[in-house]
Design an enzyme around this catalytic site. Structure first.
Site, PDB file in Angstrom:
ATOM      1  N   ASP A 164       0.832  -1.202   0.000  1.00  0.00           N
ATOM      2  CA  ASP A 164       0.000   0.000   0.000  1.00  0.00           C
ATOM      3  C   ASP A 164       0.872   1.259   0.000  1.00  0.00           C
ATOM      4  O   ASP A 164       2.000   1.241   0.488  1.00  0.00           O
ATOM      5  CB  ASP A 164      -0.902  -0.041   1.251  1.00  0.00           C
ATOM      6  N   ARG A 180     -11.519   2.029  -9.184  1.00  0.00           N
ATOM      7  CA  ARG A 180     -10.667   3.227  -9.324  1.00  0.00           C
ATOM      8  C   ARG A 180     -10.913   3.887 -10.679  1.00  0.00           C
ATOM      9  O   ARG A 180     -11.496   3.263 -11.578  1.00  0.00           O
ATOM     10  CB  ARG A 180      -9.197   2.823  -9.202  1.00  0.00           C
ATOM     11  N   THR A 189     -10.380  -6.879  -5.869  1.00  0.00           N
ATOM     12  CA  THR A 189     -11.674  -6.770  -6.556  1.00  0.00           C
ATOM     13  C   THR A 189     -12.150  -5.313  -6.502  1.00  0.00           C
ATOM     14  O   THR A 189     -12.667  -4.777  -7.480  1.00  0.00           O
ATOM     15  CB  THR A 189     -12.709  -7.678  -5.841  1.00  0.00           C
ATOM     16  N   ARG A 196      -5.323  -2.322   8.559  1.00  0.00           N
ATOM     17  CA  ARG A 196      -6.505  -3.088   8.116  1.00  0.00           C
ATOM     18  C   ARG A 196      -6.066  -4.300   7.312  1.00  0.00           C
ATOM     19  O   ARG A 196      -4.961  -4.340   6.775  1.00  0.00           O
ATOM     20  CB  ARG A 196      -7.358  -2.234   7.161  1.00  0.00           C
ATOM     21  N   ASN A 254       1.468   3.491  -2.797  1.00  0.00           N
ATOM     22  CA  ASN A 254       2.099   3.988  -4.037  1.00  0.00           C
ATOM     23  C   ASN A 254       1.590   5.389  -4.391  1.00  0.00           C
ATOM     24  O   ASN A 254       2.366   6.263  -4.775  1.00  0.00           O
ATOM     25  CB  ASN A 254       1.777   3.068  -5.216  1.00  0.00           C
ATOM     26  N   GLY A 255       0.266   5.562  -4.249  1.00  0.00           N
ATOM     27  CA  GLY A 255      -0.354   6.838  -4.621  1.00  0.00           C
ATOM     28  C   GLY A 255       0.140   7.970  -3.742  1.00  0.00           C
ATOM     29  O   GLY A 255       0.537   9.036  -4.235  1.00  0.00           O
ATOM     30  N   ARG A 293       1.723  -5.161   6.029  1.00  0.00           N
ATOM     31  CA  ARG A 293       1.026  -4.107   5.281  1.00  0.00           C
ATOM     32  C   ARG A 293       1.819  -2.817   5.403  1.00  0.00           C
ATOM     33  O   ARG A 293       2.157  -2.386   6.509  1.00  0.00           O
ATOM     34  CB  ARG A 293      -0.393  -3.882   5.792  1.00  0.00           C
ATOM     35  N   LEU A 338      11.406 -20.091  -4.800  1.00  0.00           N
ATOM     36  CA  LEU A 338      10.305 -19.280  -4.274  1.00  0.00           C
ATOM     37  C   LEU A 338       9.041 -19.437  -5.119  1.00  0.00           C
ATOM     38  O   LEU A 338       9.104 -19.402  -6.352  1.00  0.00           O
ATOM     39  CB  LEU A 338      10.733 -17.797  -4.284  1.00  0.00           C
ATOM     40  N   HIS A 361       3.076   3.719  -8.812  1.00  0.00           N
ATOM     41  CA  HIS A 361       2.962   2.292  -9.126  1.00  0.00           C
ATOM     42  C   HIS A 361       4.231   1.801  -9.846  1.00  0.00           C
ATOM     43  O   HIS A 361       4.708   0.695  -9.585  1.00  0.00           O
ATOM     44  CB  HIS A 361       1.721   2.011  -9.980  1.00  0.00           C
ATOM     45  N   SER A 392      -8.280  -5.401   4.755  1.00  0.00           N
ATOM     46  CA  SER A 392      -8.808  -5.040   3.432  1.00  0.00           C
ATOM     47  C   SER A 392      -9.141  -6.243   2.539  1.00  0.00           C
ATOM     48  O   SER A 392      -8.686  -6.301   1.387  1.00  0.00           O
ATOM     49  CB  SER A 392      -7.846  -4.096   2.705  1.00  0.00           C
TER      50      SER A 392
END
Ligand code: FPP
Length: 255
Positions: free
Chosen positions: A20, A71, A66, A194, A22-23, A188, A131, A37, A196
């Site tokens: 979370d 956006r 989802t 959260r 990036n924006g 996170r 991995l 991004h 989410s």
């Protein structure tokens, strides 16, 4: 912080990450969200490399939920393009590093070009044994759990399954993560505390690690710090501290 600080004998087998911020990272730099991004992809690259190097077996990245379909359409299109371009560019590198790619989520909802690119990369890396990189795309846990319930109900209806057969293990087989162990650690970034709609069933006993660092700034040092923090925690699974510290055989004798 270097890799020596990590105890290689008690690594989490599976780490899941909500990438979370990036924006906000981009906005703080006077740039548009898409720029964030793009920088986020550099973090993905670094974390995948480090995870593979230190011997993590499963890494799940929440790349598109989802809810993210809601956006602005320019951002959705840019994210899909970025995913396609990144996988196209990185597939050989993933293969060289013995990484096996998987996708969980509503695959059919993805643009055709994205499905094609993912299928190709999954094919190329299918025999790799290092991995397991699991991308959650058009994923939400409620969607996944409802799907499982629908399939189970159908199997009960046709007599293939008895309601009394439905254990945790059976339920697991109906989830999109049926081939993977549950994550021991969920990270996170970006200061939101959260879940989410991410892996709600699988995170039941996971250690949760929240950091204020935005995803584009979350690199090797921050990743190792999260693992170190995990290694300093005591996982009790509903038991008491003394039971955890006593070897398993002693526990059995004492019962
Ligand atoms: C969250 O930041 C990030 C996303 C919704 C997308 C994550 C995608 C990438 C890192 C790039 C592509 C990934 C791969 C695996 C190649 P946000 O936009 O919610 O940030 P904000 O909360 O600050 O607005």
């Amino acid at each position: 912080m270097d890799q020596q600080a990590i105890d290689k004998t008690s690594l989490p087998k599976h780490i899941a990450i909500i990438m979370d911020g990036n924006g906000r990272w981009a906005k703080e730099r006077g740039q548009d969200r898409i720029y964030g991004h793009h920088e986020g992809v550099l973090s993905v690259r670094e974390i995948v490399n480090v995870a593979g190097e230190i011997g993590i077996k499963y890494l799940t990245l929440y790349a598109f939920s989802t809810e993210n379909w809601n956006r602005p359409k320019e951002e959705v299109a840019a994210l899909m393009e970025l995913l396609v371009a990144t996988i196209r560019k990185e597939a050989d590198e993933l293969n060289k590093n013995n990484v096996r790619l998987h996708v969980i989520g509503d695959f059919a909802a993805l643009p055709e070009v994205c499905q094609k690119e993912m299928n190709e990369a999954m094919g190329i890396t299918a025999n790799n044994t290092g991995l397991n990189l699991i991308l959650a795309l058009s994923y939400s846990a409620k969607w996944e759990i409802l799907n499982a319930v629908k399939q189970i109900s159908q199997n009960v209806q046709i007599g293939k399954l008895q309601p009394t057969d439905i254990t945790d293990e059976i339920f697991h087989q109906y989830l999109s993560t049926h081939a993977f162990p549950d994550p021991e650690l969920m990270i996170r970034t970006s200061g939101e505390n959260r879940i989410s709609n991410f892996l709600l069933y699988q995170l039941a006993y996971s250690e949760l690690y929240f950091t204020a660092t935005h995803w584009p700034d979350f690199r090797k040092k921050q990743f190792l710090q999260a693992i170190l923090d995990y290694q300093q925690r005591e996982r009790r699974f509903g038991m008491i501290s003394e039971q955890i510290q006593t070897p398993q055989s002693e526990n059995a004798k004492n019962q």
